[in-house]
Scaffold this active site. Structure first.
Site, PDB file in Angstrom:
ATOM      1  N   ARG A  24      92.728  26.902 116.631  1.00 56.65           N
ATOM      2  CA  ARG A  24      91.754  25.815 116.439  1.00 56.65           C
ATOM      3  C   ARG A  24      90.686  25.825 117.532  1.00 56.65           C
ATOM      4  O   ARG A  24      89.557  25.406 117.292  1.00 56.65           O
ATOM      5  CB  ARG A  24      92.460  24.467 116.401  1.00 56.65           C
ATOM      6  CG  ARG A  24      93.138  24.270 115.068  1.00 56.65           C
ATOM      7  CD  ARG A  24      93.769  22.930 114.941  1.00 56.65           C
ATOM      8  NE  ARG A  24      93.964  22.608 113.540  1.00 56.65           N
ATOM      9  CZ  ARG A  24      94.702  21.609 113.118  1.00 56.65           C
ATOM     10  NH1 ARG A  24      95.288  20.816 113.964  1.00 56.65           N
ATOM     11  NH2 ARG A  24      94.815  21.377 111.820  1.00 56.65           N
ATOM     12  N   LYS A  68     106.744  17.778  97.370  1.00 54.12           N
ATOM     13  CA  LYS A  68     106.632  16.689  96.392  1.00 54.12           C
ATOM     14  C   LYS A  68     105.449  16.816  95.455  1.00 54.12           C
ATOM     15  O   LYS A  68     104.348  17.162  95.881  1.00 54.12           O
ATOM     16  CB  LYS A  68     106.473  15.373  97.147  1.00 54.12           C
ATOM     17  CG  LYS A  68     107.697  14.935  97.883  1.00 54.12           C
ATOM     18  CD  LYS A  68     107.470  13.502  98.311  1.00 54.12           C
ATOM     19  CE  LYS A  68     108.339  13.074  99.450  1.00 54.12           C
ATOM     20  NZ  LYS A  68     107.656  12.082 100.261  1.00 54.12           N
ATOM     21  N   GLY A  74      98.176  23.831 107.204  1.00 54.56           N
ATOM     22  CA  GLY A  74      99.525  23.266 107.301  1.00 54.56           C
ATOM     23  C   GLY A  74     100.621  24.304 107.177  1.00 54.56           C
ATOM     24  O   GLY A  74     100.542  25.394 107.739  1.00 54.56           O
ATOM     25  N   GLY A 106      95.422  18.612 105.464  1.00 50.86           N
ATOM     26  CA  GLY A 106      95.081  17.395 104.709  1.00 50.86           C
ATOM     27  C   GLY A 106      93.668  17.462 104.151  1.00 50.86           C
ATOM     28  O   GLY A 106      93.428  17.114 102.985  1.00 50.86           O
TER      29      GLY A 106
HETATM   30  P1  AMP Z   1     104.265  20.096 101.743  1.00 42.01           P
HETATM   31  O1  AMP Z   1     104.028  19.463 103.084  1.00 42.01           O
HETATM   32  O2  AMP Z   1     104.249  19.148 100.601  1.00 42.01           O
HETATM   33  O3  AMP Z   1     103.392  21.313 101.511  1.00 42.01           O
HETATM   34  O4  AMP Z   1     105.746  20.609 101.770  1.00 42.01           O
HETATM   35  C1  AMP Z   1     106.217  21.545 102.658  1.00 42.01           C
HETATM   36  C2  AMP Z   1     107.694  21.399 102.765  1.00 42.01           C
HETATM   37  O5  AMP Z   1     108.281  21.558 101.486  1.00 42.01           O
HETATM   38  C3  AMP Z   1     108.327  22.434 103.658  1.00 42.01           C
HETATM   39  O6  AMP Z   1     108.772  21.821 104.815  1.00 42.01           O
HETATM   40  C4  AMP Z   1     109.476  22.962 102.822  1.00 42.01           C
HETATM   41  O7  AMP Z   1     110.686  23.028 103.539  1.00 42.01           O
HETATM   42  C5  AMP Z   1     109.605  21.957 101.695  1.00 42.01           C
HETATM   43  N1  AMP Z   1     110.173  22.539 100.474  1.00 42.01           N
HETATM   44  C6  AMP Z   1     109.738  23.606  99.800  1.00 42.01           C
HETATM   45  N2  AMP Z   1     110.537  23.882  98.765  1.00 42.01           N
HETATM   46  C7  AMP Z   1     111.520  22.963  98.775  1.00 42.01           C
HETATM   47  C8  AMP Z   1     112.675  22.716  97.965  1.00 42.01           C
HETATM   48  N3  AMP Z   1     112.965  23.502  96.924  1.00 42.01           N
HETATM   49  N4  AMP Z   1     113.456  21.663  98.271  1.00 42.01           N
HETATM   50  C9  AMP Z   1     113.162  20.869  99.330  1.00 42.01           C
HETATM   51  N5  AMP Z   1     112.095  21.042 100.126  1.00 42.01           N
HETATM   52  C10 AMP Z   1     111.291  22.082  99.864  1.00 42.01           C
END
Ligand code: AMP
Length: 396
Positions: free
Chosen positions: A35, A197, A350, A373
């Site tokens: 960064r 999610k 991220g 974000g």
């Molecule tokens: P995000 O911040 O929404 O991009 O999510 C990233 C996070 O999703 C990471 O820390 C991963 O460990 C988690 N993740 C990815 N696949 C899975 C899964 N199948 N079950 C639970 N967590 C997950």
């Protein structure tokens, strides 16, 4: 929209907002300085033009209190080394000492103000605080993409009180890559969306489905879609309140002729633990007490084939719990597949940025965003508050 190279900087006091929110270890050593390096084109340009550069940034989340461990001191020292010039760090970001230092600056030199978030007025977008920051500036330049989705005093409020405002070169690059992908992409255009999610990425999914030719959905969020398709997903992460929305999304994609791809097999375990026993099963055979934690080998082959003819790829979100070795193969395989494709490849910041670096593929991606974000909000089709503020500067 004005950019730094359209504004006369010579001899002027130029307040530049950067995102120097770098990871630090327990000894306050900088773990990754990407960064800081990303800000160099703007800093070097301003210094070469003979500006008096006043660099401002936040670091971490001190929540309005002075937290010694979150001082920008290591950042000022690293920046000094990178540009081969002294970078004085003021003890605060407002107050008489700052005014004194700024008043005594010479053209072509740079100072840094202490962590903006030591004052809660920064995140409150407080008007008086913004006015005081603005009082140090003849020109304001925003180059903090990682913070551009927030409305804070140093990136939104301040623009009401500085006559000449513009974006820096990093902002320009970020916006160019995302608009290249989203407004006029080389086709086929493939989006890869993962992460934990659906709810976090629902708006991005809705916007992207209108633009892409194919969409790959992996990671934890895939299980909400698999549930909507009637599969038993065991104890996999799921958002039951979004199962209908997922079903609706699948219908919408079908109507629009967008091809959707979901995992066909996955790595399952009884717990998210590096010692857990794992199995690879087709998605039709997930045990009721187990959870899907990564895409399986058949899915990797399928997703690789989907990317074969892609000309533009946007990737946001890991394919599994890549932080744990046993569930990292799918994400790393996708990193290799994206990196070796012949497409224009853009990775959201991220976790996906971390995964691409861990896979050793960061040099082979066309562009890795510096803001998780903010890049997600661009994928949602939103205008970022910081960008809007610069556009409106001068209208007041
Ligand atoms: P995000 O911040 O929404 O991009 O999510 C990233 C996070 O999703 C990471 O820390 C991963 O460990 C988690 N993740 C990815 N696949 C899975 C899964 N199948 N079950 C639970 N967590 C997950």
């Amino acid at each position: 929209m004005r950019y730094i190279d359209q504004i006369d900087l010579k001899g002027k006091r130029v307040v530049c907002r950067f995102d120097f929110n770098v990871p630090l270890d327990e000894h306050s050593n900088i773990v990754a300085d990407a960064r800081i390096r990303a800000a160099l084109p703007t800093i070097n340009y301003a210094l070469d033009e003979g500006a008096k550069v006043i660099a401002v940034s936040h670091l971490g989340r001190p929540k309005g209190r002075v937290v010694d461990k979150l001082s920008l001191n290591p950042v000022a020292r690293r920046l000094s080394r990178l540009i081969g010039k002294d970078v004085t760090l003021a003890k605060d970001c407002i107050g008489p000492e700052v005014k004194h230092i700024v008043d005594n600056m010479k053209p072509g030199c740079i100072i840094m103000l202490e962590n903006l978030r030591f004052h809660k007025e920064e995140t409150d977008n407080n008007d008086e605080f913004a006015k005081e920051l603005a009082s140090y500036a003849d020109v304001y330049i925003d180059d903090a993409f990682g913070n551009a989705h927030r409305s804070h005093a140093s990136n939104v409020g301040i623009t009401r009180y500085v006559k000449e405002c513009g974006l820096g070169f990093l902002m320009k690059k970020e916006l160019n890559y995302f608009s290249k992908a989203l407004e006029n992409p080389f086709r086929p255009f493939v989006a890869i969306i993962g992460g934990s999610k659906v709810s976090d990425k629902l708006h991005a999914l809705g916007n992207l489905v209108k633009k892409v030719d194919k969409m790959i959905i992996g990671g934890g969020m895939a299980f909400t879609f698999l549930k909507a398709m009637g599969y038993e997903i065991g104890k996999s992460i799921v958002e039951d309140d979004l199962v209908d929305a997922a079903a609706h999304g699948i219908e919408m994609a079908k109507k629009m002729g967008v091809k959707l791809y979901f995992p066909v097999d996955c790595v399952i375990a009884e717990s998210i633990d590096h010692k857990a026993v794992t199995k690879i099963v087709p998605v039709q055979e997930i045990d009721p007490n187990w959870m899907g934690l990564d895409i399986g080998p058949a899915t990797i082959t399928l997703f690789r084939e989907v990317l074969d003819d892609a000309k533009t790829i946007v990737w946001n979100g890991p394919m599994g719990v890549f932080e744990i070795d046993a569930f990292s193969r799918g994400t790393f395989a996708m990193a290799h597949a994206v990196a070796s494709s012949h497409a224009l490849t853009i990775v959201g910041g991220g976790d996906t940025d971390v995964a691409v670096h861990q896979a050793g593929e960061s040099d082979y991606i066309t562009y890795i965003s510096t803001g998780g974000g903010a890049s997600l909000e661009l994928l949602e089709g939103k205008k970022l508050p910081a960008i809007k503020a610069i556009e409106e500067c001068g209208e007041n």
